[in-house]
Design a protein around this motif. Structure first.
Motif, PDB file in Angstrom:
ATOM      1  N   LEU A 241      -4.266  15.020  -4.615  1.00 47.22           N
ATOM      2  CA  LEU A 241      -5.517  15.068  -3.730  1.00 47.22           C
ATOM      3  C   LEU A 241      -4.816  15.295  -2.595  1.00 47.22           C
ATOM      4  O   LEU A 241      -4.146  15.111  -2.050  1.00 47.22           O
ATOM      5  N   ASN A 242      -5.851  16.169  -1.504  1.00 46.12           N
ATOM      6  CA  ASN A 242      -5.606  16.530  -0.256  1.00 46.12           C
ATOM      7  C   ASN A 242      -6.410  15.744   0.653  1.00 46.12           C
ATOM      8  O   ASN A 242      -6.309  15.905   1.884  1.00 46.12           O
ATOM      9  N   CYS A 243      -7.368  14.818   0.424  1.00 49.90           N
ATOM     10  CA  CYS A 243      -7.908  13.890   1.194  1.00 49.90           C
ATOM     11  C   CYS A 243      -7.008  12.716   1.556  1.00 49.90           C
ATOM     12  O   CYS A 243      -6.047  12.463   1.055  1.00 49.90           O
ATOM     13  N   PRO A 244      -7.485  12.054   2.630  1.00 54.22           N
ATOM     14  CA  PRO A 244      -6.686  10.635   2.944  1.00 54.22           C
ATOM     15  C   PRO A 244      -6.819   9.915   1.306  1.00 54.22           C
ATOM     16  O   PRO A 244      -7.891   9.518   0.911  1.00 54.22           O
ATOM     17  N   ALA A 245      -5.619   9.371   0.933  1.00 54.10           N
ATOM     18  CA  ALA A 245      -5.608   8.563  -0.265  1.00 54.10           C
ATOM     19  C   ALA A 245      -4.382   7.670  -0.386  1.00 54.10           C
ATOM     20  O   ALA A 245      -3.374   7.812   0.057  1.00 54.10           O
ATOM     21  N   VAL A 246      -4.903   6.504  -0.799  1.00 55.48           N
ATOM     22  CA  VAL A 246      -3.977   5.315  -0.897  1.00 55.48           C
ATOM     23  C   VAL A 246      -3.837   4.610  -2.262  1.00 55.48           C
ATOM     24  O   VAL A 246      -5.203   4.744  -2.911  1.00 55.48           O
ATOM     25  N   ILE A 247      -3.059   3.817  -2.530  1.00 49.89           N
ATOM     26  CA  ILE A 247      -2.940   2.879  -3.579  1.00 49.89           C
ATOM     27  C   ILE A 247      -2.589   1.634  -3.279  1.00 49.89           C
ATOM     28  O   ILE A 247      -1.540   1.431  -2.252  1.00 49.89           O
TER      29      ILE A 247
ATOM     30  N   VAL B  49       0.844  -1.208   0.057  1.00 47.94           N
ATOM     31  CA  VAL B  49      -0.135  -0.110  -0.106  1.00 47.94           C
ATOM     32  C   VAL B  49       0.998   1.103   0.158  1.00 47.94           C
ATOM     33  O   VAL B  49       1.941   1.391   0.800  1.00 47.94           O
ATOM     34  N   PHE B  50       0.553   2.113  -0.788  1.00 42.40           N
ATOM     35  CA  PHE B  50       1.306   3.450  -1.003  1.00 42.40           C
ATOM     36  C   PHE B  50       0.218   4.746  -0.689  1.00 42.40           C
ATOM     37  O   PHE B  50      -0.753   4.644  -0.671  1.00 42.40           O
ATOM     38  N   TYR B  51       0.788   5.558  -0.112  1.00 38.37           N
ATOM     39  CA  TYR B  51       0.023   6.542   0.365  1.00 38.37           C
ATOM     40  C   TYR B  51       0.565   7.998   0.140  1.00 38.37           C
ATOM     41  O   TYR B  51       1.708   8.271  -0.165  1.00 38.37           O
ATOM     42  N   SER B  52      -0.553   8.982   0.025  1.00 40.11           N
ATOM     43  CA  SER B  52      -0.439  10.311  -0.292  1.00 40.11           C
ATOM     44  C   SER B  52       0.243  10.981   0.879  1.00 40.11           C
ATOM     45  O   SER B  52      -0.036  10.878   1.951  1.00 40.11           O
ATOM     46  N   PRO B  53       1.276  11.985   0.600  1.00 41.72           N
ATOM     47  CA  PRO B  53       1.950  12.820   1.725  1.00 41.72           C
ATOM     48  C   PRO B  53       0.910  13.967   2.042  1.00 41.72           C
ATOM     49  O   PRO B  53       1.449  14.741   2.936  1.00 41.72           O
ATOM     50  N   ASN B  54      -0.320  14.113   1.413  1.00 41.21           N
ATOM     51  CA  ASN B  54      -0.913  15.226   1.349  1.00 41.21           C
ATOM     52  C   ASN B  54      -1.894  15.530   2.660  1.00 41.21           C
ATOM     53  O   ASN B  54      -2.374  16.353   2.929  1.00 41.21           O
ATOM     54  N   HIS B  55      -1.927  14.095   3.355  1.00 38.86           N
ATOM     55  CA  HIS B  55      -2.887  14.072   4.448  1.00 38.86           C
ATOM     56  C   HIS B  55      -2.263  13.086   5.333  1.00 38.86           C
ATOM     57  O   HIS B  55      -1.981  11.998   4.970  1.00 38.86           O
ATOM     58  N   ALA B  56      -2.210  13.519   6.835  1.00 38.81           N
ATOM     59  CA  ALA B  56      -1.651  12.759   7.887  1.00 38.81           C
ATOM     60  C   ALA B  56      -2.447  11.310   7.744  1.00 38.81           C
ATOM     61  O   ALA B  56      -1.732  10.230   8.328  1.00 38.81           O
ATOM     62  N   ASP B  57      -3.588  11.365   7.746  1.00 39.09           N
ATOM     63  CA  ASP B  57      -4.404  10.161   7.713  1.00 39.09           C
ATOM     64  C   ASP B  57      -4.193   9.190   6.631  1.00 39.09           C
ATOM     65  O   ASP B  57      -4.372   7.728   6.827  1.00 39.09           O
ATOM     66  N   SER B  58      -3.571   9.731   5.763  1.00 38.09           N
ATOM     67  CA  SER B  58      -2.980   8.569   4.670  1.00 38.09           C
ATOM     68  C   SER B  58      -2.210   7.539   4.910  1.00 38.09           C
ATOM     69  O   SER B  58      -2.476   6.176   4.637  1.00 38.09           O
TER      70      SER B  58
END
Length: 234
Positions: A189-195, A144-153
């Motif tokens: 994206l600025n929301c919690p976001a993952v691949i 799983v990879f996560y966006s750095p734009n939201h702490a919850d990611s």
């Protein structure tokens, strides 16, 4: 609802409850049942589609079809637990496709359409489903990879990674990782976001698993379980 599908959905729901109970006991199960009245919307993104088939395994297994199959099962199972969901792609077609445009132009409009769906969703959590491929066939395992734009990611990614390992592949030692800056949606994206890369089509044994609908169901159970842990602060 088709009776057979309903029975399968119930079985999947029971499987998620079993994972929740094993990971967090009755508190996690109660929390899932007492979800907030207006929870976030889980935007489920089946990667690729249409002209853009994604990765292809050695035996011809196509990524876009597997992504959609897993995504549809995630949506159905998440809905069983009362999770609000939206799909970016619910058919085999790409988004906003125009035969008169170049492949590059269609890729741009497709990804922009996915971005717009998230932008039009109130309180979104973005979860994109993909498959991996590498030149060396030895590599395997979901990651799983996560966006750095939201702490919850990062939190969401780690919970998803844990449940994918526990429920689908205990021999998988991969860890959740920040997405590369070149991945457009993870950058924008600025929301919690993952691949969620659900496995490697380049690994013969994993390609065989990824071609099976039963394995898609298992992956969906793991993904929904991880999301419920995230939603309920477990």
């Amino acid at each position: 609802m088709n009776h057979k599908f309903g029975k399968r959905l119930l079985a999947g729901g029971l499987a998620v409850l079993a994972v929740l109970a094993a990971r967090g006991g009755s508190r996690a199960v109660r929390a899932a049942a007492e979800a907030a009245e207006t929870p976030p919307t889980l935007v489920i993104d089946a990667g690729h589609g249409g002209f853009d088939g994604g990765a292809i395994g050695a035996t011809g297994t196509t990524e876009q079809d597997i992504n959609l199959s897993i995504a549809q099962r995630v949506q159905a199972l998440a809905g069983f637990f009362g999770v609000r969901t939206a799909m970016t792609r619910d058919s085999s077609e790409a988004l906003d496709y125009n035969a008169g445009r170049s492949v590059r132009e269609n890729k741009v409009t497709d990804i922009k359409a996915r971005e717009m769906i998230v932008a039009d969703t109130i309180n979104p959590v973005f979860l994109s489903i993909h498959l991996n491929k590498f030149t060396d066939p030895q590599y395997h395992g979901a990651q799983v990879f996560y966006s750095p734009n939201h702490a919850d990611s990062k939190t969401l990614a780690e919970l998803l990674q844990n449940d994918l390992i526990a429920g689908a592949d205990p021999e998988n030692h991969r860890q959740a990782k920040q997405a590369e800056k070149t991945i457009y949606l993870m950058k924008k994206l600025n929301c919690p976001a993952v691949i969620v890369e659900c496995g490697f089509l380049s690994n013969p044994a994993e390609e065989k698993l990824l071609a099976q609908e039963e394995y898609h169901k298992k992956l969906a159970v793991c993904i929904v379980s991880g999301y419920l842990h995230y939603q309920n602060g477990a």
